[in-house]
Design an enzyme around this catalytic site. Structure first.
Site, mmCIF file in Angstrom:
data_model
loop_
_atom_site.group_PDB
_atom_site.id
_atom_site.type_symbol
_atom_site.label_atom_id
_atom_site.label_comp_id
_atom_site.label_asym_id
_atom_site.label_seq_id
_atom_site.Cartn_x
_atom_site.Cartn_y
_atom_site.Cartn_z
ATOM 1 N N HIS A 10 -1.342 5.183 -0.671
ATOM 2 C CA HIS A 10 -0.090 5.918 -0.813
ATOM 3 C C HIS A 10 0.090 6.951 0.299
ATOM 4 O O HIS A 10 -0.675 7.909 0.387
ATOM 5 C CB HIS A 10 -0.108 6.624 -2.175
ATOM 6 C CG HIS A 10 1.180 7.254 -2.555
ATOM 7 N ND1 HIS A 10 1.249 8.502 -3.134
ATOM 8 C CD2 HIS A 10 2.458 6.813 -2.467
ATOM 9 C CE1 HIS A 10 2.509 8.795 -3.387
ATOM 10 N NE2 HIS A 10 3.268 7.787 -2.997
ATOM 11 N N ARG A 11 1.095 6.740 1.153
ATOM 12 C CA ARG A 11 1.338 7.598 2.329
ATOM 13 C C ARG A 11 0.085 7.661 3.215
ATOM 14 O O ARG A 11 -0.198 8.682 3.834
ATOM 15 C CB ARG A 11 1.779 9.006 1.916
ATOM 16 C CG ARG A 11 2.901 9.029 0.884
ATOM 17 C CD ARG A 11 3.354 10.429 0.524
ATOM 18 N NE ARG A 11 4.027 10.460 -0.779
ATOM 19 C CZ ARG A 11 4.338 11.548 -1.463
ATOM 20 N NH1 ARG A 11 4.057 12.732 -0.954
ATOM 21 N NH2 ARG A 11 4.929 11.471 -2.635
ATOM 22 N N GLU A 37 1.347 2.497 2.274
ATOM 23 C CA GLU A 37 2.736 2.774 1.924
ATOM 24 C C GLU A 37 3.183 3.964 2.743
ATOM 25 O O GLU A 37 2.388 4.882 2.998
ATOM 26 C CB GLU A 37 2.818 3.091 0.428
ATOM 27 C CG GLU A 37 4.218 3.253 -0.127
ATOM 28 C CD GLU A 37 4.673 4.687 -0.310
ATOM 29 O OE1 GLU A 37 5.757 4.881 -0.892
ATOM 30 O OE2 GLU A 37 3.964 5.632 0.136
ATOM 31 N N ASP A 39 6.951 6.483 3.765
ATOM 32 C CA ASP A 39 8.350 6.820 3.469
ATOM 33 C C ASP A 39 9.082 7.004 4.780
ATOM 34 O O ASP A 39 8.543 7.611 5.713
ATOM 35 C CB ASP A 39 8.408 8.133 2.679
ATOM 36 C CG ASP A 39 7.553 8.090 1.435
ATOM 37 O OD1 ASP A 39 7.951 7.432 0.465
ATOM 38 O OD2 ASP A 39 6.460 8.703 1.449
ATOM 39 N N HIS A 52 7.974 12.070 3.695
ATOM 40 C CA HIS A 52 8.379 11.896 2.297
ATOM 41 C C HIS A 52 9.497 12.843 1.868
ATOM 42 O O HIS A 52 10.477 12.423 1.255
ATOM 43 C CB HIS A 52 7.165 12.108 1.371
ATOM 44 C CG HIS A 52 7.533 12.053 -0.077
ATOM 45 N ND1 HIS A 52 7.942 13.166 -0.793
ATOM 46 C CD2 HIS A 52 7.598 11.009 -0.945
ATOM 47 C CE1 HIS A 52 8.217 12.808 -2.035
ATOM 48 N NE2 HIS A 52 8.017 11.515 -2.160
ATOM 49 N N GLU A 140 8.932 2.335 2.369
ATOM 50 C CA GLU A 140 9.883 2.840 1.366
ATOM 51 C C GLU A 140 11.025 3.555 2.074
ATOM 52 O O GLU A 140 10.808 4.563 2.775
ATOM 53 C CB GLU A 140 9.209 3.795 0.372
ATOM 54 C CG GLU A 140 10.243 4.205 -0.688
ATOM 55 C CD GLU A 140 9.864 5.380 -1.559
ATOM 56 O OE1 GLU A 140 8.658 5.672 -1.741
ATOM 57 O OE2 GLU A 140 10.814 6.024 -2.069
ATOM 58 N N LYS A 142 13.830 6.003 1.982
ATOM 59 C CA LYS A 142 14.278 7.125 1.143
ATOM 60 C C LYS A 142 15.804 7.102 1.014
ATOM 61 O O LYS A 142 16.513 6.697 1.941
ATOM 62 C CB LYS A 142 13.804 8.449 1.758
ATOM 63 C CG LYS A 142 12.346 8.724 1.482
ATOM 64 C CD LYS A 142 12.094 8.882 -0.012
ATOM 65 C CE LYS A 142 10.634 9.092 -0.371
ATOM 66 N NZ LYS A 142 10.350 8.707 -1.781
ATOM 67 N N ASP A 283 -3.531 7.430 -4.051
ATOM 68 C CA ASP A 283 -3.869 8.437 -3.036
ATOM 69 C C ASP A 283 -5.347 8.345 -2.643
ATOM 70 O O ASP A 283 -5.772 9.014 -1.701
ATOM 71 C CB ASP A 283 -3.590 9.844 -3.583
ATOM 72 C CG ASP A 283 -2.122 10.071 -3.901
ATOM 73 O OD1 ASP A 283 -1.256 9.569 -3.150
ATOM 74 O OD2 ASP A 283 -1.826 10.759 -4.908
HETATM 75 O O1 G3P Z 1 6.331 3.929 -3.369
HETATM 76 C C1 G3P Z 1 5.677 4.490 -4.464
HETATM 77 C C2 G3P Z 1 5.840 5.968 -4.507
HETATM 78 O O2 G3P Z 1 5.539 6.458 -3.236
HETATM 79 C C3 G3P Z 1 7.214 6.397 -4.892
HETATM 80 O O3 G3P Z 1 7.340 7.770 -5.073
HETATM 81 O O4 G3P Z 1 7.962 10.035 -4.441
HETATM 82 O O5 G3P Z 1 5.733 9.167 -3.815
HETATM 83 O O6 G3P Z 1 7.750 8.332 -2.663
HETATM 84 P P1 G3P Z 1 7.190 8.866 -3.941
HETATM 85 CA CA CA Z 2 6.807 6.684 -1.308
#
Ligand code: G3P
Ligand code: CA
Length: 292
Positions: A10-11, A37, A39, A52, A140, A142, A283
Site C-alpha cells: 500500500h503506497r 499500489e 495514488d 495520496h 489509484e 484520486k 502497509d
Molecule cells: O487502494 C486501496 C486504498 O489505498 C484506498 O484508500 O485512502 O488509502 O487511498 P486510500
Molecule cells: Ca490508495
C-alpha cells in the site's frame, strides 16, 4: 482462488519508508510484494504526480518553505510540477514516525538519512521503475470532482500507461467509478478495480473533490457484483470491514476477485488469507510475505 493471495504494498512499503515514493516502491519490491499500489492526481499545470492527500502538508516540507506560506493549506492542484519537485517528500517520515517503526528501530538510521530529499514522483517515473523491476502496480486515480482535472485525469493516466507500454502490468482503480468506465473505453486491455468504502463517522456522503465516490454503509455480494458491472471492473477493492468468508465466496462465484484494503495486523492478515481473497493491500508487505 489463489493458493496465496497477492501481496500488494500500500503506497509502497509505507510502514518502513515515506509513502508513494520510489524509495517505498523499491523497499516493497525488496520485501517480495507481488505489486505496489500508488495514488495519482494532477498538478496545477496538468502533470500526474504520485501522492495520496489533497494537500502537500502531511508528506512534504511545504509548510516549512516560506515562499509557499501564502498558499496554505497547500492543495496539490495549486502547485506546478516544478514547484512540487522542489519539495522534500522523505524527511517527514523520520520526523513523524507514522507507524512507530523508527522508534522501534525497525528502520535503520542510515535508511532514514537516505529518505531525505526524496521527491514526489511523477506517475511516469513510478511506472518506469515498476517496468524496470519487471513488476506490477495498482494505479489509484484520486477523485478530481469539482476540479479542472475531473474531465481529463483518466485520459492522462491512460496516456502514461500507453506511453510506457504497461497495459499488462497495471491495475487501474478508483473510488470515482466514472473514471473506470472511461478507462474501460480508452484502454480495455488494462484491468480495473472498483474501490468502495464506508462513510466516515458523521459524514453522510463525501463532498468537495471526493463527491460522487463509492461510499456505502453495507454491501451484499449481489450489490457488489452489480457495482463491478456498472464500473466495468473485474475486481472489487473493498475496505476490509465489508468482508466475511461468505461474501468473498459469493462474489468469486459471480466472477469477481477481491483485493482488500488496508490490512495490517497479523490477525486481520490471517483472516483475509482464510477468506480466500485474491489480494491483500497492506502497509506491511514484509509481514504478509513472512506469513504466506
Ligand atoms: O487502494 C486501496 C486504498 O489505498 C484506498 O484508500 O485512502 O488509502 O487511498 P486510500
Ligand atoms: Ca490508495
Amino acid at each position: 482462488m489463489h493458493a496465496h493471495p497477492l501481496n500488494i504494498a500500500h503506497r509502497g512499503a509505507r510502514a518502513h519508508a515515506p509513502e508513494n515514493t520510489l524509495a517505498a516502491a523499491r523497499l516493497a519490491h525488496a520485501c517480495k510484494a507481488d505489486m505496489w499500489e500508488l495514488d495519482t492526481c494532477l498538478t496545477k499545470d496538468g502533470h500526474l504526480v504520485v501522492i495520496h492527500d489533497d494537500t502537500l502538508e502531511r508528506t512534504t516540507d511545504v509548510a516549512k518553505r516560506s515562499e509557499f506560506a501564502d498558499r496554505a493549506p497547500w492543495p496539490v492542484d495549486a502547485f506546478t510540477l516544478e514547484e512540487i519537485r522542489s519539495l522534500d517528500a522523505g524527511s517527514w517520515f523520520g520526523e513523524k514516525d507514522p507507524f512507530g517503526t523508527v522508534a522501534s528501530g525497525e528502520v535503520a538510521a542510515a535508511d532514514i538519512a537516505s529518505f531525505k530529499g526524496e521527491k514526489i514522483p511523477t506517475l511516469e517515473e513510478a511506472l518506469r521503475l515498476t517496468k524496470y523491476l519487471a513488476w506490477r502496480v495498482n494505479v489509484e486515480i484520486k477523485s478530481h470532482s469539482g476540479l479542472a482535472g475531473h474531465a481529463t485525469v483518466t485520459r492522462e493516466v491512460v496516456a502514461s500507461i500507453k506511453k510506457m507500454e504497461m497495459e499488462d502490468s497495471v491495475l487501474v482503480s478508483s473510488f470515482q467509478h466514472v473514471y473506470l468506465r472511461e478507462a474501460a473505453a480508452l484502454l480495455p486491455a488494462a484491468p480495473r478495480a472498483a474501490l468502495v468504502e464506508k462513510p466516515a463517522p458523521g459524514v453522510a456522503s463525501p463532498s468537495g473533490r471526493n463527491a460522487g465516490t463509492a461510499v456505502v454503509v453495507s454491501l451484499t455480494a449481489e450489490e457488489a457484483a452489480a457495482m463491478c458491472a456498472t464500473a466495468k471492473s473485474a475486481f472489487l477493492h473493498p475496505d476490509k470491514s465489508f468482508l466475511d468468508a461468505a461474501f468473498v465466496a459469493a462474489l468469486r462465484d459471480k466472477g469477481h476477485a477481491i483485493n482488500v484494503w488496508t490490512v495490517n495486523t497479523p490477525e486481520d492478515l490471517r483472516r483475509m488469507v482464510e477468506y480466500g481473497v485474491h489480494g491483500i493491500i497492506t502497509d506491511f508487505p514484509a509481514r504478509l510475505h513472512a506469513m504466506l
